[in-house]
Design an enzyme around this catalytic site. Structure first.
Site, PDB file in Angstrom:
ATOM      1  N   ALA A  44       0.846  -1.206   0.000  1.00 37.52           N
ATOM      2  CA  ALA A  44       0.000   0.000   0.000  1.00 37.52           C
ATOM      3  C   ALA A  44       0.873   1.245   0.000  1.00 37.52           C
ATOM      4  O   ALA A  44       0.738   2.120   0.850  1.00 37.52           O
ATOM      5  CB  ALA A  44      -0.919  -0.017   1.222  1.00 37.52           C
ATOM      6  N   CYS A  83      13.317   5.882  -7.677  1.00 35.23           N
ATOM      7  CA  CYS A  83      13.490   4.893  -8.742  1.00 35.23           C
ATOM      8  C   CYS A  83      14.618   5.124  -9.743  1.00 35.23           C
ATOM      9  O   CYS A  83      15.249   4.156 -10.164  1.00 35.23           O
ATOM     10  CB  CYS A  83      12.178   4.724  -9.489  1.00 35.23           C
TER      11      CYS A  83
HETATM   12  P1  NAD Z   1       6.618   1.905  -1.067  1.00 33.07           P
HETATM   13  O1  NAD Z   1       7.760   1.649  -0.167  1.00 33.07           O
HETATM   14  O2  NAD Z   1       5.898   3.198  -0.974  1.00 33.07           O
HETATM   15  O3  NAD Z   1       5.514   0.743  -0.861  1.00 33.07           O
HETATM   16  C1  NAD Z   1       5.802  -0.615  -0.794  1.00 33.07           C
HETATM   17  C2  NAD Z   1       4.923  -1.230   0.295  1.00 33.07           C
HETATM   18  O4  NAD Z   1       5.049  -2.671   0.241  1.00 33.07           O
HETATM   19  C3  NAD Z   1       5.312  -0.820   1.722  1.00 33.07           C
HETATM   20  O5  NAD Z   1       4.208  -0.194   2.357  1.00 33.07           O
HETATM   21  C4  NAD Z   1       5.676  -2.168   2.417  1.00 33.07           C
HETATM   22  O6  NAD Z   1       5.293  -2.216   3.777  1.00 33.07           O
HETATM   23  C5  NAD Z   1       4.896  -3.156   1.578  1.00 33.07           C
HETATM   24  N1  NAD Z   1       5.393  -4.530   1.628  1.00 33.07           N
HETATM   25  C6  NAD Z   1       6.673  -4.966   1.481  1.00 33.07           C
HETATM   26  N2  NAD Z   1       6.704  -6.318   1.544  1.00 33.07           N
HETATM   27  C7  NAD Z   1       5.425  -6.733   1.738  1.00 33.07           C
HETATM   28  C8  NAD Z   1       4.819  -8.019   1.874  1.00 33.07           C
HETATM   29  N3  NAD Z   1       5.550  -9.144   1.804  1.00 33.07           N
HETATM   30  N4  NAD Z   1       3.478  -8.078   2.086  1.00 33.07           N
HETATM   31  C9  NAD Z   1       2.732  -6.955   2.157  1.00 33.07           C
HETATM   32  N5  NAD Z   1       3.244  -5.714   2.019  1.00 33.07           N
HETATM   33  C10 NAD Z   1       4.586  -5.599   1.801  1.00 33.07           C
HETATM   34  O7  NAD Z   1       7.142   1.666  -2.545  1.00 33.07           O
HETATM   35  P2  NAD Z   1       6.547   2.288  -3.905  1.00 33.07           P
HETATM   36  O8  NAD Z   1       7.120   3.631  -4.152  1.00 33.07           O
HETATM   37  O9  NAD Z   1       5.066   2.111  -3.909  1.00 33.07           O
HETATM   38  O10 NAD Z   1       7.234   1.322  -4.963  1.00 33.07           O
HETATM   39  C11 NAD Z   1       6.812  -0.019  -5.114  1.00 33.07           C
HETATM   40  C12 NAD Z   1       7.386  -0.540  -6.424  1.00 33.07           C
HETATM   41  O11 NAD Z   1       6.880   0.233  -7.511  1.00 33.07           O
HETATM   42  C13 NAD Z   1       8.909  -0.458  -6.531  1.00 33.07           C
HETATM   43  O12 NAD Z   1       9.354  -1.588  -7.241  1.00 33.07           O
HETATM   44  C14 NAD Z   1       9.140   0.789  -7.366  1.00 33.07           C
HETATM   45  O13 NAD Z   1      10.332   0.699  -8.109  1.00 33.07           O
HETATM   46  C15 NAD Z   1       7.947   0.771  -8.299  1.00 33.07           C
HETATM   47  N6  NAD Z   1       7.530   2.095  -8.811  1.00 33.07           N
HETATM   48  C16 NAD Z   1       7.480   3.179  -7.989  1.00 33.07           C
HETATM   49  C17 NAD Z   1       7.031   4.410  -8.482  1.00 33.07           C
HETATM   50  C18 NAD Z   1       6.955   5.634  -7.603  1.00 33.07           C
HETATM   51  O14 NAD Z   1       6.670   6.718  -8.132  1.00 33.07           O
HETATM   52  N7  NAD Z   1       7.177   5.553  -6.313  1.00 33.07           N
HETATM   53  C19 NAD Z   1       6.598   4.519  -9.818  1.00 33.07           C
HETATM   54  C20 NAD Z   1       6.658   3.381 -10.619  1.00 33.07           C
HETATM   55  C21 NAD Z   1       7.123   2.176 -10.103  1.00 33.07           C
HETATM   56  C1  UGA Z   2       9.822   8.861 -12.444  1.00 41.33           C
HETATM   57  C2  UGA Z   2       9.245   8.728 -13.862  1.00 41.33           C
HETATM   58  O1  UGA Z   2       8.950  10.046 -14.365  1.00 41.33           O
HETATM   59  C3  UGA Z   2       7.980   7.879 -13.846  1.00 41.33           C
HETATM   60  O2  UGA Z   2       7.526   7.683 -15.181  1.00 41.33           O
HETATM   61  C4  UGA Z   2       8.284   6.526 -13.208  1.00 41.33           C
HETATM   62  O3  UGA Z   2       7.105   5.741 -13.123  1.00 41.33           O
HETATM   63  C5  UGA Z   2       8.848   6.743 -11.822  1.00 41.33           C
HETATM   64  O4  UGA Z   2      10.046   7.575 -11.908  1.00 41.33           O
HETATM   65  C6  UGA Z   2       9.267   5.486 -11.140  1.00 41.33           C
HETATM   66  O5  UGA Z   2       9.516   4.483 -11.779  1.00 41.33           O
HETATM   67  O6  UGA Z   2       9.355   5.584  -9.912  1.00 41.33           O
HETATM   68  P1  UGA Z   2       9.271  10.358 -10.326  1.00 41.33           P
HETATM   69  O7  UGA Z   2      10.604   9.890  -9.852  1.00 41.33           O
HETATM   70  O8  UGA Z   2       8.118  10.232  -9.411  1.00 41.33           O
HETATM   71  O9  UGA Z   2       8.871   9.577 -11.676  1.00 41.33           O
HETATM   72  O10 UGA Z   2       9.356  11.903 -10.735  1.00 41.33           O
HETATM   73  P2  UGA Z   2       9.971  12.684 -11.996  1.00 41.33           P
HETATM   74  O11 UGA Z   2       9.028  13.743 -12.365  1.00 41.33           O
HETATM   75  O12 UGA Z   2      10.402  11.763 -13.060  1.00 41.33           O
HETATM   76  O13 UGA Z   2      11.246  13.398 -11.363  1.00 41.33           O
HETATM   77  C7  UGA Z   2      12.389  12.647 -10.979  1.00 41.33           C
HETATM   78  C8  UGA Z   2      13.509  13.598 -10.594  1.00 41.33           C
HETATM   79  O14 UGA Z   2      14.018  14.259 -11.736  1.00 41.33           O
HETATM   80  C9  UGA Z   2      13.068  14.708  -9.633  1.00 41.33           C
HETATM   81  O15 UGA Z   2      14.073  14.928  -8.669  1.00 41.33           O
HETATM   82  C10 UGA Z   2      12.918  15.913 -10.533  1.00 41.33           C
HETATM   83  O16 UGA Z   2      13.067  17.126  -9.861  1.00 41.33           O
HETATM   84  C11 UGA Z   2      14.031  15.666 -11.524  1.00 41.33           C
HETATM   85  N1  UGA Z   2      13.833  16.356 -12.818  1.00 41.33           N
HETATM   86  C12 UGA Z   2      12.769  16.042 -13.602  1.00 41.33           C
HETATM   87  C13 UGA Z   2      14.786  17.278 -13.243  1.00 41.33           C
HETATM   88  O17 UGA Z   2      15.764  17.559 -12.547  1.00 41.33           O
HETATM   89  N2  UGA Z   2      14.590  17.896 -14.453  1.00 41.33           N
HETATM   90  C14 UGA Z   2      13.533  17.617 -15.257  1.00 41.33           C
HETATM   91  O18 UGA Z   2      13.440  18.202 -16.355  1.00 41.33           O
HETATM   92  C15 UGA Z   2      12.594  16.663 -14.818  1.00 41.33           C
END
Ligand code: NAD
Ligand code: UGA
Length: 480
Positions: free
Chosen positions: A9, A272
């Site tokens: 979550a 990420c």
């Molecule tokens: P997050 O840390 O916010 O959430 C992950 C959650 O999973 C935590 O709340 C944790 O307690 C829970 N968890 C871990 N192991 C568990 C288990 N065995 N059972 C139940 N719950 C469990 O992480 P996030 O930012 O949501 O990222 C999750 C994944 O999505 C990562 O692989 C990340 O690379 C990917 N991702 C993140 C973003 C982003 O913008 N944050 C965007 C795209 C992809």
């Molecule tokens: C990024 C990607 O944009 C998403 O598509 C992807 O799903 C996600 O990573 C992920 O896999 O977690 P996010 O990290 O949430 O999303 O935010 P961004 O808007 O991409 O910014 C990332 C970093 O780059 C920030 O620190 C931002 O300030 C910086 N940034 C972004 C710059 O310095 N210059 C830019 O022109 C754009």
């Protein structure tokens, strides 16, 4: 009625499932997590993450067809489709430490799914994972299946924080990878039907599993590469008198390049980009492709260079020492409109300044003191584990204060560093701030957020990434 359960979550699981629930009233969606505080927050008026528009979406569906629970096993066993959106941090120990993805949480989720399942399920990789993870997960599930049929799909998430709800409502594309078998096709269609409630069909791309897994890593690598490219240019702009904003504008007008993601900054942050590129580099190395690994590694090296270049600018401009000087840090989150601080460039900048004995005073509208203390004392990569498994924060850093107002942070300061582009920093009363600062008063703008000429006319010495340098900075020794 189709039942979906999402394990994890977090920043992805919470918003993604809330939008699925909103757009598909006929589907029951339950988000489960091992963290009780997180689930309690999702069930309260104070959601565990700040994301514009999220509150409204959750309020509309929670209790109707959207539920948050810690009863992980019950909801997984009842679901038809199980999304897995758990942490996939960088390994800190053992083989591949500092590069490879740590799949501990993914594997334990997969084993639990196998244990509790009594009916066929589609298991969806939502977390970002190394290529071929689906194969490993498939093996875990089938070797423990007790005759149950599991289909694994890869459905990586592309949302960006701060714009998650907009991105989910109107995605550029939804990517679904599956096995190229009749059962695989059937599973792909079932997931496609969920997204088809609101995403136009031509934006739903279906591929094989490995293409979907790799496309996610590739997309993040390409995005981060653009930022490192423009940041590398910013250093050259400062050396030559060019203005990086003008260069970005001119370059981005080429329709083959496009204008987005070309803002020079103190460096990219977020949970990420670095993690996924390190993972990509590791996969290249494991596949005998050192040149390709080296190529992508440079994106991170330039990012690290940009952060240390910024710190060097601050220190060298202020007579080569910030020892005992108050420096105001405006913004700590890794970008605006989020309270997320994972891998924020502010951590490296603050650590650099603290290392030079500065006294720092931080203001960020969304980040708590506790979080900042934790971030500045935690080891690299420890932050990306479930909260209850993170090390406790040791004694707080004494030369650091966290305040709830930009005016308080800047009072009696020698310098201001703008590290997040929060809108409110554009409209601060800089004359008032200047009057209350030590002189000479410096502004180091790591986000090109302020009007440089206006601030110079007030009397500030201003450094803004990639912009023509103030005479003061030109007279200082060059920074490496
Ligand atoms: P997050 O840390 O916010 O959430 C992950 C959650 O999973 C935590 O709340 C944790 O307690 C829970 N968890 C871990 N192991 C568990 C288990 N065995 N059972 C139940 N719950 C469990 O992480 P996030 O930012 O949501 O990222 C999750 C994944 O999505 C990562 O692989 C990340 O690379 C990917 N991702 C993140 C973003 C982003 O913008 N944050 C965007 C795209 C992809
Ligand atoms: C990024 C990607 O944009 C998403 O598509 C992807 O799903 C996600 O990573 C992920 O896999 O977690 P996010 O990290 O949430 O999303 O935010 P961004 O808007 O991409 O910014 C990332 C970093 O780059 C920030 O620190 C931002 O300030 C910086 N940034 C972004 C710059 O310095 N210059 C830019 O022109 C754009």
């Amino acid at each position: 009625m189709v039942k979906i359960c999402c394990i994890g979550a977090g920043y992805v699981g919470g918003p993604t499932m809330a939008v699925i629930a909103l757009k598909c009233p006929s589907i029951i969606v339950t988000v489960v997590d091992i963290s009780l505080p997180r689930i309690t927050a999702w069930n309260s008026d104070h959601l565990p993450i700040y994301e514009p528009g999220l509150d409204e979406v959750v309020k509309q569906c929670r209790g109707n067809n959207l539920f948050f629970s810690t009863d992980v096993e019950k909801h997984v066993s009842e679901a038809d489709i199980v999304f897995v959106s758990v942490n996939t941090p960088t390994k800190t120990q053992g083989l591949g430490a500092g590069k490879a993805a740590d799949l501990t949480y993914w594997e334990s989720a997969a084993r639990m799914i196998a244990d509790v399942s009594k009916s066929d399920k589609i298991v969806v990789e939502k977390s970002t994972v190394p290529v071929k993870t689906a194969e490993a997960i498939e093996k875990i599930l089938t070797h423990n299946s007790k005759g149950i049929n599991f289909q694994i799909l890869s459905n990586p998430e592309f949302l960006a924080e701060g714009t998650a709800i907009v991105d989910l409502f109107n995605p550029d594309r939804v990517l679904i990878g599956g096995r190229e078998t009749p059962e695989g096709d059937k599973a792909i269609k079932a997931l496609k039907d969920v997204y088809a409630h609101w995403v136009p069909e031509e934006r739903i791309i279906c591929t094989n599993l490995w293409s979907a897994e790799l496309s996610k890593l590739a997309a993040n690598a390409f995005l981060a590469q653009r930022i490192s490219s423009v940041n590398a240019m910013s250093a050259l702009c400062e050396a030559t008198g060019a203005d990086v904003a003008q260069v970005s504008h001119a370059v981005g007008k080429d329709t083959r390049i496009g204008p987005k993601f070309l803002n020079a900054s103190v460096g990219f942050g977020g949970s990420c980009f670095q993690k996924d590129i390190l993972n990509l580099v590791y996969i290249c190395q494991c596949n005998g492709l050192p040149e390709v690994a080296h190529y992508w590694k440079q994106v991170i090296k330039i990012n690290d260079y940009q952060k240390s270049r910024f710190v060097n600018r601050v220190v060298s401009s202020m007579f080569n020492t910030v020892s005992g000087k108050k420096i105001a840090i405006l913004g700590f989150a890794f970008k605006k409109d989020t309270g997320d601080t994972r891998e924020t460039p502010a951590i490296d900048v603050c650590k650099g300044l603290l290392g030079d004995k500065a006294l720092i005073s931080i203001y960020d509208p969304q980040v708590s003191e506790d979080q900042i203390q934790k971030d500045l004392s935690m080891k690299k990569f420890d932050w990306d584990h479930p909260t209850h498994l993170q090390p406790m924060s040791p004694t707080s850093i004494k030369s650091l204060s966290v305040v709830w107002d930009a005016y308080e942070a800047t009072k009696d300061a020698h310098a201001i560093c703008i590290l997040t582009e929060w809108d409110e920093f554009k409209s601060l009363d800089y004359q008032r701030i200047y009057n209350n600062m030590q002189k000479p008063a410096f502004v180091f703008d790591g986000r090109n957020a302020v009007d440089v000429e206006k601030l110079r006319s007030i009397g500030f010495i201003v450094y803004s990434i990639g912009k023509p340098l103030d005479q003061w900075l030109k007279d200082m020794p060059a920074v490496a």
